[in-house]
Design an enzyme around this catalytic site. Structure first.
Site, mmCIF file in Angstrom:
data_model
loop_
_atom_site.group_PDB
_atom_site.id
_atom_site.type_symbol
_atom_site.label_atom_id
_atom_site.label_comp_id
_atom_site.label_asym_id
_atom_site.label_seq_id
_atom_site.Cartn_x
_atom_site.Cartn_y
_atom_site.Cartn_z
ATOM 1 N N GLN A 198 -1.882 -7.010 -1.919
ATOM 2 C CA GLN A 198 -1.138 -6.464 -0.790
ATOM 3 C C GLN A 198 -1.547 -7.249 0.454
ATOM 4 O OE1 GLN A 198 0.963 -3.315 -1.640
ATOM 5 N NE2 GLN A 198 0.571 -4.639 -3.395
ATOM 6 N N ALA A 239 3.581 5.210 2.133
ATOM 7 C CA ALA A 239 3.311 4.123 1.195
ATOM 8 C C ALA A 239 3.694 2.757 1.771
ATOM 9 C CB ALA A 239 4.045 4.375 -0.114
ATOM 10 N N HIS A 240 3.411 1.711 0.967
ATOM 11 C CA HIS A 240 3.600 0.336 1.439
ATOM 12 C C HIS A 240 5.060 0.028 1.760
ATOM 13 C CE1 HIS A 240 3.831 -1.048 -3.087
ATOM 14 N NE2 HIS A 240 4.691 -0.119 -2.789
ATOM 15 N N ASN A 241 5.225 -0.714 2.857
ATOM 16 C CA ASN A 241 6.519 -1.212 3.328
ATOM 17 C C ASN A 241 7.466 -0.117 3.800
ATOM 18 O OD1 ASN A 241 5.698 -3.531 1.097
ATOM 19 N ND2 ASN A 241 6.745 -4.361 2.898
ATOM 20 N N SER A 259 8.737 1.416 0.397
ATOM 21 C CA SER A 259 9.958 0.732 0.835
ATOM 22 C C SER A 259 11.072 1.684 1.244
ATOM 23 C CB SER A 259 10.454 -0.225 -0.262
ATOM 24 O OG SER A 259 9.482 -1.194 -0.559
#
Length: 346
Positions: A198, A239-241, A259
């Site tokens: 990441q 969470a990521h993005n 995302s």
């Protein structure tokens, strides 16, 4: 410090009903009011306490008309809760602020520290990090390498900002919060799961508040972005993005998969779950424990899994409670129908 009703009314543009010279030096809930305390009334459920409270001053909405005598001095304002928030902010700002870098703190030689910063014992500031003016880092706060923090921020004890992340001005990170931990990225292989590095960051814009033990994960690539004015309660997972729109608020235990883009001025109740790779429009309200599997257009108030409008949802819940009785009734009707069929076939 003591403030009179006259001074308070001038600050919040209120109308005094009672003694303008009444003074207060503390705050209290209306049901626990004591002499010298300021309380407020905004929820009609608490009206009976107004007639009993010992608080010296009570903020009430401008359209409130008491049905009994009120011994406290009332200050009528457009919004009692909002006015209380302004007074609490003023009270908090009047407290003396710590400054200076404690001898037991670690600050890397290459870090840049602004004016009037406070760095408490055992706080850590990594190489090439930047800490803005008047920002406060409490014990065991961790600011990783290359992190940039703006002015007037508070990073409470045991909060962690991982390397290279960005924090704007006037942000608050409560104890145990983590900004920039790895997103949950693993690729399945024949031998198990291979970790996907990441390499992105997290960006918190100005006036963001992150609750205790809340996590905002760094992006796989690019940035996870929490826009201006967002408020996240305790135990929230971003969470990521993900991208969270300005002034959105989330109650405890909300979870947002990767995302996903959330619009501005949204409100999520406790334990709302949002699927990944979807879009939530502006000004969407989700009731507590809603499960959201797909994108939602703007300006809606929804609840349930999948979410629906409130009125149909509560009607459906009323029917759901009756299902056992309906099932027994259906069985009895089926039995009667079979008996009728047998008689007709004779």
């Amino acid at each position: 410090m003591e403030f009179s009703a006259k001074q308070i009314a001038a600050f919040i543009q209120g109308e005094i009903v009672g003694d303008e010279n009444a003074t207060v030096h503390t705050f209290a809930k209306i049901e626990e009011g004591v002499p010298g305390a300021l309380s407020f009334l905004s929820n009609p459920k608490y009206i009976p306490y107004l007639y009993e409270t010992n608080a010296s001053i009570v903020l009430v909405n401008r359209d409130f008309v008491p049905e009994q005598a009120v011994k406290a001095t009332m200050i009528k304002v457009d919004n009692a809760y909002e006015s209380l928030a302004r007074l609490l902010t003023l009270y908090e700002q009047s407290k003396p602020k710590h400054t200076g870098v404690h001898a037991l703190a670690f600050v890397a030689p290459t870090a840049k520290i602004g004016k009037d910063v406070y760095i408490a014992p055992f706080a850590y500031v990594g190489e090439h990090a930047e800490v803005g003016d008047r920002t406060q880092l409490y014990p065991h706060a961790t600011v990783g390498e290359g992190v940039k923090i703006g002015d007037d921020c508070i990073v409470y004890a045991n909060a962690t900002i991982y390397h290279d992340c960005r924090v704007g001005n006037r942000c608050v990170l409560h104890s145990g919060s983590v900004v920039g931990a790895d997103g949950f990225g693993f690729a399945p292989t024949a031998e198990g799961y291979e970790k996907i590095p990441q390499i992105g960051i997290v960006v918190l814009e100005d006036d963001v508040e992150i609750g205790a033990n809340t996590c905002v994960d760094r992006a796989t690539m690019g940035a996870t972005i929490v826009h201006r004015g967002v408020k996240l309660d305790n135990l929230v997972q971003v969470a990521h993005n993900d991208e969270i729109g300005s002034h959105t608020v989330m109650a405890a235990q909300v979870g947002i998969a990767g995302s996903t883009k959330v619009g501005e001025w949204c409100m999520f109740g406790g334990q709302v779950g949002i699927a990944g790779h979807i879009h939530i429009g502006d000004k969407v309200v989700f009731g507590a424990q809603s499960g959201v599997p797909s994108s939602v257009e703007a300006n809606q108030q929804l609840i349930g899994t999948p979410p629906m409008e409130e009125r149909p949802y509560f009607r459906a819940q009323a029917v759901f409670r009756k299902l056992p009785d309906m099932y027994r009734e259906l069985g009895a009707l089926r039995k009667e129908l079979n008996e009728l069929k047998k008689q007709l076939n004779k």
